[in-house]
Design a protein around this motif. Structure first.
Motif, PDB file in Angstrom:
ATOM      1  N   PHE A 127      -1.013  -9.432  12.121  1.00 52.23           N
ATOM      2  CA  PHE A 127       0.175  -8.871  11.478  1.00 52.23           C
ATOM      3  C   PHE A 127       0.318  -7.397  11.814  1.00 52.23           C
ATOM      4  CE2 PHE A 127      -0.868 -12.563   8.912  1.00 52.23           C
ATOM      5  CZ  PHE A 127       0.357 -13.209   8.929  1.00 52.23           C
ATOM      6  N   ALA A 128       1.482  -6.888  11.561  1.00 51.21           N
ATOM      7  CA  ALA A 128       1.768  -5.480  11.745  1.00 51.21           C
ATOM      8  C   ALA A 128       2.021  -4.878  10.377  1.00 51.21           C
ATOM      9  CB  ALA A 128       2.992  -5.309  12.645  1.00 51.21           C
ATOM     10  N   GLY A 129       1.961  -3.575  10.301  1.00 48.72           N
ATOM     11  CA  GLY A 129       2.221  -2.943   9.025  1.00 48.72           C
ATOM     12  C   GLY A 129       2.313  -1.438   9.132  1.00 48.72           C
ATOM     13  N   VAL A 130       2.719  -0.846   8.036  1.00 48.20           N
ATOM     14  CA  VAL A 130       2.802   0.605   7.967  1.00 48.20           C
ATOM     15  C   VAL A 130       2.516   1.041   6.535  1.00 48.20           C
ATOM     16  CG1 VAL A 130       5.324   0.602   7.607  1.00 48.20           C
ATOM     17  CG2 VAL A 130       4.204   2.638   8.538  1.00 48.20           C
ATOM     18  N   TRP A 131       1.761   2.108   6.413  1.00 48.45           N
ATOM     19  CA  TRP A 131       1.442   2.721   5.131  1.00 48.45           C
ATOM     20  C   TRP A 131       2.505   3.769   4.878  1.00 48.45           C
ATOM     21  CZ3 TRP A 131      -4.083   5.137   4.188  1.00 48.45           C
ATOM     22  CH2 TRP A 131      -4.141   5.710   2.920  1.00 48.45           C
ATOM     23  N   ARG A 132       3.359   3.517   3.903  1.00 45.33           N
ATOM     24  CA  ARG A 132       4.458   4.433   3.605  1.00 45.33           C
ATOM     25  C   ARG A 132       4.152   5.229   2.338  1.00 45.33           C
ATOM     26  NH1 ARG A 132       9.270   3.769   6.330  1.00 45.33           N
ATOM     27  NH2 ARG A 132       9.448   1.897   7.588  1.00 45.33           N
ATOM     28  N   SER A 133       4.735   6.414   2.299  1.00 48.01           N
ATOM     29  CA  SER A 133       4.618   7.246   1.095  1.00 48.01           C
ATOM     30  C   SER A 133       6.035   7.619   0.659  1.00 48.01           C
ATOM     31  CB  SER A 133       3.744   8.471   1.379  1.00 48.01           C
ATOM     32  OG  SER A 133       4.253   9.216   2.464  1.00 48.01           O
ATOM     33  N   GLY A 134       6.471   8.820   0.942  1.00 49.87           N
ATOM     34  CA  GLY A 134       7.818   9.246   0.579  1.00 49.87           C
ATOM     35  C   GLY A 134       7.959   9.556  -0.896  1.00 49.87           C
ATOM     36  N   TRP A 135       9.184   9.828  -1.305  1.00 51.81           N
ATOM     37  CA  TRP A 135       9.420  10.238  -2.693  1.00 51.81           C
ATOM     38  C   TRP A 135       8.935   9.209  -3.713  1.00 51.81           C
ATOM     39  CZ3 TRP A 135      12.108   7.418  -6.107  1.00 51.81           C
ATOM     40  CH2 TRP A 135      13.058   6.502  -5.621  1.00 51.81           C
ATOM     41  N   PRO A 136       9.028   7.876  -3.455  1.00 54.16           N
ATOM     42  CA  PRO A 136       8.578   6.947  -4.504  1.00 54.16           C
ATOM     43  C   PRO A 136       7.092   7.106  -4.856  1.00 54.16           C
ATOM     44  CG  PRO A 136       9.938   5.785  -2.918  1.00 54.16           C
ATOM     45  CD  PRO A 136       9.635   7.146  -2.332  1.00 54.16           C
ATOM     46  N   MET A 137       6.285   7.499  -3.870  1.00 54.09           N
ATOM     47  CA  MET A 137       4.859   7.657  -4.133  1.00 54.09           C
ATOM     48  C   MET A 137       4.605   8.836  -5.076  1.00 54.09           C
ATOM     49  SD  MET A 137       1.734   7.899  -1.450  1.00 54.09           S
ATOM     50  CE  MET A 137       1.309   9.627  -1.391  1.00 54.09           C
ATOM     51  N   HIS A 138       5.440   9.840  -4.988  1.00 55.81           N
ATOM     52  CA  HIS A 138       5.245  11.062  -5.767  1.00 55.81           C
ATOM     53  C   HIS A 138       6.119  11.123  -7.020  1.00 55.81           C
ATOM     54  CE1 HIS A 138       2.846  12.485  -2.436  1.00 55.81           C
ATOM     55  NE2 HIS A 138       3.812  12.121  -1.631  1.00 55.81           N
ATOM     56  N   ASP A 139       6.916  10.105  -7.237  1.00 56.05           N
ATOM     57  CA  ASP A 139       7.850  10.094  -8.354  1.00 56.05           C
ATOM     58  C   ASP A 139       7.102   9.989  -9.683  1.00 56.05           C
ATOM     59  OD1 ASP A 139      10.865   9.710  -9.082  1.00 56.05           O
ATOM     60  OD2 ASP A 139       9.767   8.215 -10.255  1.00 56.05           O
ATOM     61  N   ASP A 140       7.540  10.746 -10.669  1.00 59.71           N
ATOM     62  CA  ASP A 140       6.889  10.729 -11.982  1.00 59.71           C
ATOM     63  C   ASP A 140       7.253   9.511 -12.820  1.00 59.71           C
ATOM     64  OD1 ASP A 140       5.559  13.132 -11.520  1.00 59.71           O
ATOM     65  OD2 ASP A 140       7.194  14.330 -12.355  1.00 59.71           O
ATOM     66  N   ASN A 141       8.371   8.863 -12.531  1.00 63.29           N
ATOM     67  CA  ASN A 141       8.841   7.744 -13.353  1.00 63.29           C
ATOM     68  C   ASN A 141       8.390   6.374 -12.854  1.00 63.29           C
ATOM     69  OD1 ASN A 141      10.566   9.091 -15.409  1.00 63.29           O
ATOM     70  ND2 ASN A 141      11.540   9.893 -13.577  1.00 63.29           N
ATOM     71  N   LEU A 142       8.216   6.226 -11.545  1.00 64.50           N
ATOM     72  CA  LEU A 142       7.918   4.902 -10.990  1.00 64.50           C
ATOM     73  C   LEU A 142       6.613   4.303 -11.502  1.00 64.50           C
ATOM     74  CD1 LEU A 142       8.938   2.609  -9.243  1.00 64.50           C
ATOM     75  CD2 LEU A 142       7.882   3.744  -7.260  1.00 64.50           C
ATOM     76  N   PRO A 143       5.520   5.058 -11.617  1.00 67.00           N
ATOM     77  CA  PRO A 143       4.291   4.424 -12.116  1.00 67.00           C
ATOM     78  C   PRO A 143       4.471   3.737 -13.468  1.00 67.00           C
ATOM     79  CG  PRO A 143       3.784   6.547 -11.158  1.00 67.00           C
ATOM     80  CD  PRO A 143       5.288   6.456 -11.220  1.00 67.00           C
ATOM     81  N   GLY A 144       5.132   4.384 -14.403  1.00 74.57           N
ATOM     82  CA  GLY A 144       5.355   3.783 -15.716  1.00 74.57           C
ATOM     83  C   GLY A 144       6.218   2.540 -15.635  1.00 74.57           C
ATOM     84  N   LEU A 145       7.246   2.587 -14.781  1.00 73.74           N
ATOM     85  CA  LEU A 145       8.116   1.417 -14.602  1.00 73.74           C
ATOM     86  C   LEU A 145       7.340   0.234 -14.016  1.00 73.74           C
ATOM     87  CD1 LEU A 145      11.304   3.228 -13.254  1.00 73.74           C
ATOM     88  CD2 LEU A 145      11.036   2.115 -15.491  1.00 73.74           C
ATOM     89  N   LEU A 146       6.298   0.536 -13.254  1.00 68.92           N
ATOM     90  CA  LEU A 146       5.467  -0.513 -12.652  1.00 68.92           C
ATOM     91  C   LEU A 146       4.350  -0.967 -13.589  1.00 68.92           C
ATOM     92  CD1 LEU A 146       5.177   0.917  -9.028  1.00 68.92           C
ATOM     93  CD2 LEU A 146       6.454  -1.115  -9.748  1.00 68.92           C
ATOM     94  N   GLY A 147       4.284  -0.393 -14.780  1.00 69.00           N
ATOM     95  CA  GLY A 147       3.256  -0.790 -15.741  1.00 69.00           C
ATOM     96  C   GLY A 147       1.929  -0.093 -15.544  1.00 69.00           C
ATOM     97  N   LEU A 148       1.933   1.001 -14.803  1.00 66.22           N
ATOM     98  CA  LEU A 148       0.702   1.753 -14.589  1.00 66.22           C
ATOM     99  C   LEU A 148       0.511   2.754 -15.725  1.00 66.22           C
ATOM    100  CD1 LEU A 148       1.158   2.350 -10.763  1.00 66.22           C
ATOM    101  CD2 LEU A 148      -0.411   0.726 -11.863  1.00 66.22           C
ATOM    102  N   GLY A 149      -0.716   3.209 -15.887  1.00 67.87           N
ATOM    103  CA  GLY A 149      -1.035   4.147 -16.955  1.00 67.87           C
ATOM    104  C   GLY A 149      -0.660   5.572 -16.590  1.00 67.87           C
ATOM    105  N   PRO A 150      -0.688   6.468 -17.576  1.00 66.90           N
ATOM    106  CA  PRO A 150      -0.274   7.851 -17.353  1.00 66.90           C
ATOM    107  C   PRO A 150      -1.175   8.636 -16.396  1.00 66.90           C
ATOM    108  CG  PRO A 150      -1.114   7.567 -19.591  1.00 66.90           C
ATOM    109  CD  PRO A 150      -1.033   6.203 -18.972  1.00 66.90           C
ATOM    110  N   ARG A 151      -2.428   8.236 -16.236  1.00 68.49           N
ATOM    111  CA  ARG A 151      -3.325   8.923 -15.295  1.00 68.49           C
ATOM    112  C   ARG A 151      -3.395   8.219 -13.942  1.00 68.49           C
ATOM    113  NH1 ARG A 151      -8.880   9.409 -17.170  1.00 68.49           N
ATOM    114  NH2 ARG A 151      -9.067  10.860 -15.438  1.00 68.49           N
ATOM    115  N   ASP A 152      -2.727   7.075 -13.814  1.00 68.21           N
ATOM    116  CA  ASP A 152      -2.743   6.329 -12.553  1.00 68.21           C
ATOM    117  C   ASP A 152      -1.780   6.980 -11.564  1.00 68.21           C
ATOM    118  OD1 ASP A 152      -4.448   4.628 -13.882  1.00 68.21           O
ATOM    119  OD2 ASP A 152      -2.907   3.130 -14.289  1.00 68.21           O
TER     120      ASP A 152
END
Length: 182
Positions: A127-152
């Motif tokens: 398979f092929a793939g790419v490790w992406r980052s961008g603004w979603p990785m650094h966004d303050d709101n996305l982790p909570g929306l994904l059910g992650l904890g505040p320190r995750d």
């Protein structure tokens, strides 16, 4: 695939298409992630799998995060389409574990190693793939929306599928350019 050949020929591919890994192949990819260096064996990571309609759900959450963060309209409109660029998207998060001996940074590095191990396991299976980052990785709101904890912390999005075009020629940098002997 020979391990050294894998290490020396791996490269990212942004143009991805179906098919993605099946359940058995995904299991191998996830098992590779669980073999990374991990001081104290804390397993300080979480893998959120988005395939099929899950990619649309991930895109909707990215859009919601973009809106909540006041991102430009272009980012808000583009967000729902981002996970559709590959048959499989694995959101990798560093899950902060309490430890007096393993600092948070060490745990985040372990999660980053997990992304690389998964990409290598996918590549080894064709398979092929790419490790992406961008603004979603650094966004303050996305982790909570994904059910992650505040320190995750999200450490990357691994997009996996079949290469939609040939790989470009591999660059061949001289390791000496990056080495300084002490």
């Amino acid at each position: 695939m020979d391990a050294l050949k894998l290490l020396l020929t791996r490269q990212s591919m942004h143009a991805l298409q179906e098919p993605g890994p099946d359940a058995e192949q995904l299991d191998v990819i996830l098992r590779a992630a669980l073999r990374v260096p991990d001081f104290l064996n804390l397993k300080p990571f979480a893998f959120l799998i988005a395939e099929g309609e899950g990619r649309e759900r991930l895109g909707a959450l990215m859009r919601q995060a973009a809106q909540a963060s006041g991102r430009p309209q272009e980012d808000i409109e583009r967000a729902p389409k981002m996970p559709l660029r590959a048959p499989l998207v694995i959101v990798v998060a560093a899950r902060a574990r309490e430890s007096k001996l393993a600092p948070l940074f060490d745990q985040q590095l372990a999660a980053g190693c997990a992304v690389m191990a998964m990409q290598m396991a996918a590549f080894a299976q064709g398979f092929a793939g790419v490790w992406r980052s961008g603004w979603p990785m650094h966004d303050d709101n996305l982790p909570g929306l994904l059910g992650l904890g505040p320190r995750d912390r999200i450490v990357g999005f691994l997009y996996v599928g079949t290469a939609a075009k040939p790989y470009p020629p591999l660059p061949n940098p001289d390791p000496a350019e990056f080495v300084r002997r002490l």
